[in-house]
Enzyme design. Structure first.
Site, PDB file in Angstrom:
ATOM      1  N   ASN A 179      95.780  -2.608 -65.372  1.00 31.73           N
ATOM      2  CA  ASN A 179      94.565  -2.051 -64.781  1.00 31.73           C
ATOM      3  C   ASN A 179      93.808  -3.243 -64.174  1.00 31.73           C
ATOM      4  OD1 ASN A 179      92.123  -0.894 -64.178  1.00 31.73           O
ATOM      5  ND2 ASN A 179      91.827   0.082 -66.184  1.00 31.73           N
ATOM      6  N   HIS A 190      88.314   8.819 -62.628  1.00 40.11           N
ATOM      7  CA  HIS A 190      88.641   8.914 -64.064  1.00 40.11           C
ATOM      8  C   HIS A 190      89.590  10.074 -64.346  1.00 40.11           C
ATOM      9  CE1 HIS A 190      84.426   7.010 -64.740  1.00 40.11           C
ATOM     10  NE2 HIS A 190      85.340   6.057 -64.843  1.00 40.11           N
ATOM     11  N   ILE A 227      82.295   9.055 -70.677  1.00 36.48           N
ATOM     12  CA  ILE A 227      81.113   8.215 -70.520  1.00 36.48           C
ATOM     13  C   ILE A 227      81.358   6.817 -71.118  1.00 36.48           C
ATOM     14  CG2 ILE A 227      79.294   9.898 -70.040  1.00 36.48           C
ATOM     15  CD1 ILE A 227      78.829  10.278 -72.928  1.00 36.48           C
ATOM     16  N   GLU A 260      82.916   8.137 -77.234  1.00 37.31           N
ATOM     17  CA  GLU A 260      83.693   8.045 -78.467  1.00 37.31           C
ATOM     18  C   GLU A 260      82.891   7.431 -79.613  1.00 37.31           C
ATOM     19  OE1 GLU A 260      87.346   5.884 -77.559  1.00 37.31           O
ATOM     20  OE2 GLU A 260      87.557   7.096 -75.748  1.00 37.31           O
TER      21      GLU A 260
HETATM   22  N1  LIG Z   1      79.463   1.790 -80.979  1.00 40.72           N
HETATM   23  C1  LIG Z   1      78.970   2.024 -79.773  1.00 40.72           C
HETATM   24  N2  LIG Z   1      77.791   2.667 -79.623  1.00 40.72           N
HETATM   25  C2  LIG Z   1      77.271   2.900 -78.398  1.00 40.72           C
HETATM   26  N3  LIG Z   1      77.873   2.551 -77.269  1.00 40.72           N
HETATM   27  C3  LIG Z   1      79.054   1.922 -77.346  1.00 40.72           C
HETATM   28  C4  LIG Z   1      79.677   1.619 -78.599  1.00 40.72           C
HETATM   29  N4  LIG Z   1      80.854   0.992 -78.349  1.00 40.72           N
HETATM   30  C5  LIG Z   1      80.963   0.889 -76.998  1.00 40.72           C
HETATM   31  N5  LIG Z   1      79.902   1.449 -76.402  1.00 40.72           N
HETATM   32  C6  LIG Z   1      79.571   1.487 -74.957  1.00 40.72           C
HETATM   33  O1  LIG Z   1      80.664   1.882 -74.154  1.00 40.72           O
HETATM   34  C7  LIG Z   1      80.458   1.350 -72.830  1.00 40.72           C
HETATM   35  C8  LIG Z   1      81.760   0.790 -72.291  1.00 40.72           C
HETATM   36  O2  LIG Z   1      82.689   1.815 -72.234  1.00 40.72           O
HETATM   37  P1  LIG Z   1      84.182   1.625 -71.691  1.00 40.72           P
HETATM   38  O3  LIG Z   1      84.813   2.963 -71.714  1.00 40.72           O
HETATM   39  O4  LIG Z   1      84.841   0.545 -72.471  1.00 40.72           O
HETATM   40  O5  LIG Z   1      83.880   1.148 -70.223  1.00 40.72           O
HETATM   41  P2  LIG Z   1      84.776   0.742 -68.966  1.00 40.72           P
HETATM   42  O6  LIG Z   1      86.215   1.120 -69.295  1.00 40.72           O
HETATM   43  O7  LIG Z   1      84.209   1.563 -67.849  1.00 40.72           O
HETATM   44  O8  LIG Z   1      84.576  -0.714 -68.789  1.00 40.72           O
HETATM   45  C9  LIG Z   1      79.340   0.329 -72.955  1.00 40.72           C
HETATM   46  O9  LIG Z   1      78.123   0.881 -72.486  1.00 40.72           O
HETATM   47  C10 LIG Z   1      79.248   0.117 -74.459  1.00 40.72           C
HETATM   48  O10 LIG Z   1      77.962  -0.227 -74.857  1.00 40.72           O
HETATM   49  C1  LIG Z   2      86.202   4.874 -61.163  1.00 43.85           C
HETATM   50  C2  LIG Z   2      85.368   4.114 -62.108  1.00 43.85           C
HETATM   51  O1  LIG Z   2      84.162   4.244 -62.153  1.00 43.85           O
HETATM   52  O2  LIG Z   2      86.035   3.321 -62.947  1.00 43.85           O
HETATM   53  P1  LIG Z   2      85.382   2.427 -64.104  1.00 43.85           P
HETATM   54  O3  LIG Z   2      84.712   3.358 -65.072  1.00 43.85           O
HETATM   55  O4  LIG Z   2      86.595   1.735 -64.710  1.00 43.85           O
HETATM   56  O5  LIG Z   2      84.440   1.501 -63.429  1.00 43.85           O
END
Ligand SMILES: Nc1ncnc2c1ncn2[C@@H]1O[C@H](COP(=O)(O)OP(=O)(O)O)[C@@H](O)[C@H]1O
Ligand SMILES: CC(=O)OP(=O)(O)O
Ligand SMILES: [Mg+2]
Length: 414
Positions: free
Chosen positions: A7, A180, A209, A334
């Site tokens: 990714n 997504h 989210i 999650e």
């Molecule tokens: N225990 C938690 N409580 C609240 N928010 C969380 C927790 N663990 C992770 N997050 C939140 O999840 C978000 C990141 O999500 P993620 O799916 O890993 O993002 P991405 O893949 O888009 O980079 C951040 O805002 C982080 O603060």
């Molecule tokens: C499409 C998109 O927003 O991807 P990410 O959540 O990984 O930034």
């Protein structure tokens, strides 16, 4: 078969190495801050301490090379040689209208992905660099691409067209695409399995989210509407992205603040959302910590985030004339029980009732968090985009291998 899933982001590259015999993850990790002097390289192998290194990784080709060195490292690697990697699967964010499903990479596919650079300037060029880097480091190894947009190609015209002059769609393909998709697809399958009901009987709303966030209405197993649009900026409020707003804000702000197009783009994509309202952070954990200490801006950011998500849940319930299951996934979905509780609090008119104890449980397993008498089942399903990418890659590569061997046999017979 061992499959590497990549990714690639603009400045990072995440990976997982799968053994497809039992779909086990042999190693996972990331190279972050590519192009900087202090790039961060990590690797996690089940049952071993995590590895973290700081080194200078100037481009994606070097990042791929570094990750291949790591997985085949004599000391902390998991395979003897990189020749064991038989296929590579990539996440590609934008597949436009061309790609309705995953495909093997060839020259035409690469050209199509390049033509979509304009529509996903933050994502697609980075994916292309990942693909090229694999070609350089693993010549001859088949690669597949799995698109975020593919799952949403089932959206009807009423959902995907914008009410703007149609010539813009004809000329530039300006329409809603949604993103997504791999995650929404994965969690909807998992949700049907958990509920023990056929997917095509269910009306579901999945809320992915994380840092980016989107919400999808899934009916008969297909996406009928989703909150992201032409780009991943539309829809829900996110970590650094505004989500929905009055488009007139763009020219108005440019005029009043003397901003360029690129300034506004950066403002809406990188300096809005949670970070703008809280004035603190784009990270939900930090927002929640600050809220607990009485920070009013953090509270407002959290409340707006919840409010906007709840509006989409209401809208999608109307779109599908009901909802059987509400699914939370990705980093926030999650992990944040307080956010889930807040979102569900005002959905009593739908018959949503949470079981507080189940909602508060900390586990990585898919689970139901609604009360037995809740009319809508509420689920938490950890997403796994990488697994779907590995599965699609495996399928495409084995199909191609069997069609080639079929052709060879035909050739021999003749
Ligand atoms: N225990 C938690 N409580 C609240 N928010 C969380 C927790 N663990 C992770 N997050 C939140 O999840 C978000 C990141 O999500 P993620 O799916 O890993 O993002 P991405 O893949 O888009 O980079 C951040 O805002 C982080 O603060
Ligand atoms: C499409 C998109 O927003 O991807 P990410 O959540 O990984 O930034
Ligand atoms: Mg993500």
């Amino acid at each position: 078969m061992k499959i590497l899933v990549i990714n690639a982001g603009s400045s990072s590259l995440k990976y997982q190495l799968y053994d497809m015999t039992a779909e086990t993850v042999l190693a996972s990790g990331s190279v972050e801050r590519i192009g900087m002097e202090t790039s961060i390289v990590t690797q996690a192998v089940p049952g071993r301490p995590d590895m973290r290194e700081v080194s200078e990784i100037l481009d994606h080709v070097t990042a791929v090379k570094r990750l291949l060195d790591m997985i085949a490292h004599p000391e902390y690697g998991v395979i003897e040689s990189i020749a064991e990697v038989q296929a590579v699967g990539h996440r590609v964010v934008h597949g436009g209208e061309v790609f309705k499903q995953s495909v093997l990479v060839d020259e035409t596919v690469k050209l199509e992905i390049r033509q979509l650079f304009d529509l996903a300037p933050l994502h697609n060029p980075a994916h292309m660099m990942g693909i090229t880097a694999v070609e350089t480091n693993l010549p001859g190894v088949p690669q597949a691409v799995v698109f975020d947009t593919a799952f949403h190609q089932t959206m009807p015209e009423v959902a995907y067209l914008y009410p703007i002059p149609k010539v813009l769609y004809r000329r530039h393909k300006i329409r809603r695409y949604g993103f997504h998709g791999t995650s929404h697809h994965y969690v909807s399958d998992q949700a049907a399995e958990l509920l023990g009901r056929p997917l095509d009987e269910l009306k579901m709303i999945s809320c992915h989210i994380g840092n980016g966030a989107s919400c999808t209405a899934i009916q008969h197993g297909v996406s009928v509407d989703t909150s992201m649009g032409l780009t991943p900026l539309e829809g829900l409020m996110m970590g650094t992205r505004s989500g929905d707003l009055d488009p007139a804000i763009v020219p108005f702000t440019m005029n009043k603040e003397d901003l360029t197009l690129s300034d506004v783009n950066s403002m809406l994509n990188k300096h809005s959302g949670l970070v703008a309202i809280s004035g603190l952070s784009s990270d939900m954990r930090e927002i929640e910590e600050a809220m607990a200490e009485g920070d009013r801006n953090a509270r407002l950011a959290f409340d707006m985030y919840v409010y906007r998500l709840r509006k989409y849940i209401g809208a999608y319930t109307a779109v599908m004339d009901g909802v059987d299951a509400l699914v939370f996934t990705a980093g926030i979905g999650e992990n944040s029980s307080s956010l889930r509780a807040e979102v569900c609090k005002n959905l009593s008119y739908l018959g949503v009732k949470l079981d507080d104890a189940k909602n508060g449980m900390r586990t990585k397993k898919p689970r139901e968090i609604s009360a037995p008498d809740s009319r809508v089942r509420v689920l938490v399903i950890p997403t796994n985009e990488e697994l779907l990418i590995a599965r699609d890659t495996y399928k495409l590569v084995t199909e191609q291998a069997s069609s080639l061997s079929g052709q060879r046999e035909e050739g021999t017979d003749a």
